[in-house]
Write a protein that holds these residues in place. Sequence first.
Motif, PDB file in Angstrom:
ATOM      1  N   LEU A  11       0.865  -1.285   0.197  1.00  0.00           N
ATOM      2  CA  LEU A  11       0.009   0.049  -0.085  1.00  0.00           C
ATOM      3  C   LEU A  11       0.995   1.119   0.006  1.00  0.00           C
ATOM      4  O   LEU A  11       2.042   1.282   0.501  1.00  0.00           O
ATOM      5  CB  LEU A  11      -0.908  -0.023   1.236  1.00  0.00           C
ATOM      6  CG  LEU A  11      -1.642  -1.314   1.601  1.00  0.00           C
ATOM      7  CD1 LEU A  11      -2.458  -1.046   2.906  1.00  0.00           C
ATOM      8  CD2 LEU A  11      -2.800  -1.502   0.266  1.00  0.00           C
ATOM      9  N   LEU A  36      -2.799  -3.963  -5.392  1.00  0.00           N
ATOM     10  CA  LEU A  36      -3.527  -3.064  -4.259  1.00  0.00           C
ATOM     11  C   LEU A  36      -3.221  -1.763  -4.454  1.00  0.00           C
ATOM     12  O   LEU A  36      -2.265  -1.110  -4.597  1.00  0.00           O
ATOM     13  CB  LEU A  36      -3.133  -3.693  -2.966  1.00  0.00           C
ATOM     14  CG  LEU A  36      -3.984  -4.923  -2.561  1.00  0.00           C
ATOM     15  CD1 LEU A  36      -3.387  -5.438  -1.194  1.00  0.00           C
ATOM     16  CD2 LEU A  36      -5.336  -4.775  -2.370  1.00  0.00           C
ATOM     17  N   LEU A  45      -8.186 -10.151  -1.050  1.00  0.00           N
ATOM     18  CA  LEU A  45      -6.939  -9.548  -0.617  1.00  0.00           C
ATOM     19  C   LEU A  45      -7.463  -7.889  -0.290  1.00  0.00           C
ATOM     20  O   LEU A  45      -6.885  -7.387   0.889  1.00  0.00           O
ATOM     21  CB  LEU A  45      -6.348  -8.917  -2.072  1.00  0.00           C
ATOM     22  CG  LEU A  45      -5.263 -10.095  -2.300  1.00  0.00           C
ATOM     23  CD1 LEU A  45      -4.668  -9.951  -3.649  1.00  0.00           C
ATOM     24  CD2 LEU A  45      -4.116 -10.074  -1.216  1.00  0.00           C
ATOM     25  N   GLU A  72      -8.383  -8.111   3.506  1.00  0.00           N
ATOM     26  CA  GLU A  72      -7.128  -8.060   4.119  1.00  0.00           C
ATOM     27  C   GLU A  72      -6.393  -6.903   4.424  1.00  0.00           C
ATOM     28  O   GLU A  72      -6.353  -6.256   5.594  1.00  0.00           O
ATOM     29  CB  GLU A  72      -6.238  -9.134   3.725  1.00  0.00           C
ATOM     30  CG  GLU A  72      -6.349 -10.559   4.260  1.00  0.00           C
ATOM     31  CD  GLU A  72      -5.499 -11.303   3.576  1.00  0.00           C
ATOM     32  OE1 GLU A  72      -4.168 -11.072   3.709  1.00  0.00           O
ATOM     33  OE2 GLU A  72      -6.065 -12.512   3.084  1.00  0.00           O
ATOM     34  N   ALA A  73      -6.375  -6.133   3.128  1.00  0.00           N
ATOM     35  CA  ALA A  73      -5.667  -4.558   3.454  1.00  0.00           C
ATOM     36  C   ALA A  73      -6.456  -3.742   3.757  1.00  0.00           C
ATOM     37  O   ALA A  73      -5.778  -2.933   4.736  1.00  0.00           O
ATOM     38  CB  ALA A  73      -5.574  -4.083   1.973  1.00  0.00           C
ATOM     39  N   VAL A 102      -5.341  -4.029   7.623  1.00  0.00           N
ATOM     40  CA  VAL A 102      -4.176  -3.390   7.857  1.00  0.00           C
ATOM     41  C   VAL A 102      -4.335  -1.754   8.053  1.00  0.00           C
ATOM     42  O   VAL A 102      -3.719  -1.164   8.806  1.00  0.00           O
ATOM     43  CB  VAL A 102      -3.075  -3.669   6.377  1.00  0.00           C
ATOM     44  CG1 VAL A 102      -1.723  -2.851   6.678  1.00  0.00           C
ATOM     45  CG2 VAL A 102      -2.913  -4.993   6.424  1.00  0.00           C
ATOM     46  N   LEU A 103      -5.186  -1.351   7.111  1.00  0.00           N
ATOM     47  CA  LEU A 103      -5.323   0.261   7.287  1.00  0.00           C
ATOM     48  C   LEU A 103      -6.193   0.459   8.605  1.00  0.00           C
ATOM     49  O   LEU A 103      -5.982   1.567   8.996  1.00  0.00           O
ATOM     50  CB  LEU A 103      -6.395   0.291   5.882  1.00  0.00           C
ATOM     51  CG  LEU A 103      -5.867   0.737   4.635  1.00  0.00           C
ATOM     52  CD1 LEU A 103      -6.894   1.175   3.596  1.00  0.00           C
ATOM     53  CD2 LEU A 103      -4.971   2.022   4.782  1.00  0.00           C
TER      54      LEU A 103
END
Lengths: 316, 260
Positions: free
Chosen positions: B23, B171, B215, B218-219, B222-223
């Motif tokens: 990212l 992404l 995906l 999941e990202a 993280v954010l």
Amino acid sequence: MISFSSFPATREYAEFSGPHHPYDPSDDVEMEIDEDYLDTNGSKLTYPGESLTSSQAYMRGHGTYVDNEEVIASVAGTIERVNKLVTVRAIRSRYNPEVGDLVVGRITEVQPRRWKVDANSRQDAVLMLSSVNLPGGVQRRKLESDELQMRNFFEEGDLLVAEVQAFFADGAMSLHTRSLRYGKLRNGQLVTVPPILVRRLKSHFIALPCGVDLILGLNGYIWVSKHVKEAEQEGEEGFDAEGVYSNINDNIDEITRTAISRVTNIVRILASHFIPLTDTLLIEAYDWTVDQEGGAKDLLSEDLSDALVTSLAFRV
Amino acid sequence: MGSRVEILNDGGYRSDGRRQFELRDITINLAQQGQADGSAVITHGLTQVLVSVFGPREAKMRSQTIHDRANINVEVNVAAFSTGERRKRSRGDKRILEIGSTIKSTFEPVVQTTLYPRSQIDVYITVLQQDGGLLQACINGTTLALTNAGIPMADFVCAVTGGVHSTSALLDLTTLEENDVPHVTVAMMPKTGKVALVTMETRLHVERFEEIFRLAGEAGKVLHKEMKKAVMGRTSTLVNAMGSRGSGVDRDGDEQMNEL
């Protein structure tokens, strides 16, 4: 593995106003440790969506909701627990009124037999014609003739100080000004601060020794004005019948004007540093600023305001 | 190939030097902006968005009041200088109106609007710079600004764009990649893993969709970690400032003493 593209970190931002960078994606381990986010006072902080306890053992209060038998926080703030009741108090929000609170507001609309008042709440407050004092303190029912001259009492844009009387079914508050201390405001200046910074005090009418009166509205609206003598305010028969709803300012001399702007600027500085306002703090701050060089407007410079806040921190 | 920029080169790097699932750098600024009840400036790489939230407050237009819940009003404004070529977009631009209504419908189920009947929550979004992922930045910024304004929400909403280049998923796309690659924006709620929004303006092969979707989810988590950190940081500094008449500021004082 999803991670952030890492650029060299420019500098460490320690201040709360500064932006926040993800530095090192591998600090997961560290995150686990300060997961509890205990601040120095030992009270726990929350974020929206954080589960607090099970709903079987506890009752949910404001700032929480129940999902899947779990009590979950819905705002960012501090947890307060009274016996079995868990509430979260948002750190910044609009004013949540309670009956008996003193508020400062501004008329936004004149409607049949009522005024709409902006009081920094989630809806405009209502001031009924039946809950204001008639000029001269006459006690009688309001007549149709009073209805027709409502704009002689309060007009759009007028500021007033009032007390929360009751709530309507939808949560809107009803105000009243049935006291000689309440009513239209003049001879001064309005400052707005976050409502959480105004704590409940013994009296919200503060007379500073510098000839300035302060009204700390619990809704975060603060009125700073020229000092009115007690005798003028309290007089029974002698009290100025027209004065209560007058739109004309008294003569304010240069010294008082400076004092008023000095006090407003102090309030602004304290609010920008998120420091709760109390009368003793304001007096101390005023004394400190008088000793400094420069006029009232110089206070707003960053150096001077930081110095003010630091000096207050050491004194208390 | 020649002068054409490669989306993903043989070494597995993208045009801006990122890996497939990397990212862009994000910064979050939750400082007070003017008179807004809550505000946030969020940067995803070169995309920067300022969101100001006002309310809940009395609805300005009587026709917009809803008797049993608050009305969320989203207005998006794209600065003329935000893109490479300077272009003034009118307020009535259909694409911008669409972003606004997408954000409105994303947040309506998340914000606990029933607590504020007859009120209005105004969300003003100003796009300061764009380099792809506009919707994702707007959604993430709105979440942060609403939290900052103390408006009750069921959860954070975290949005990420995902795309596919031939068979490999990417992404957080930049404008360059968005122009070339089919992409989808996914907004999810990290606590429950529920999806608040999936939107796609290009055609994407159905077999690729599942991978991208997973995906992006999941990202989002993280954010969420980063957004949570920023919110908690802001909250704890404010709480400390309020209770500082003793401990918090004194510590700063000690540091100054050491410097001397």
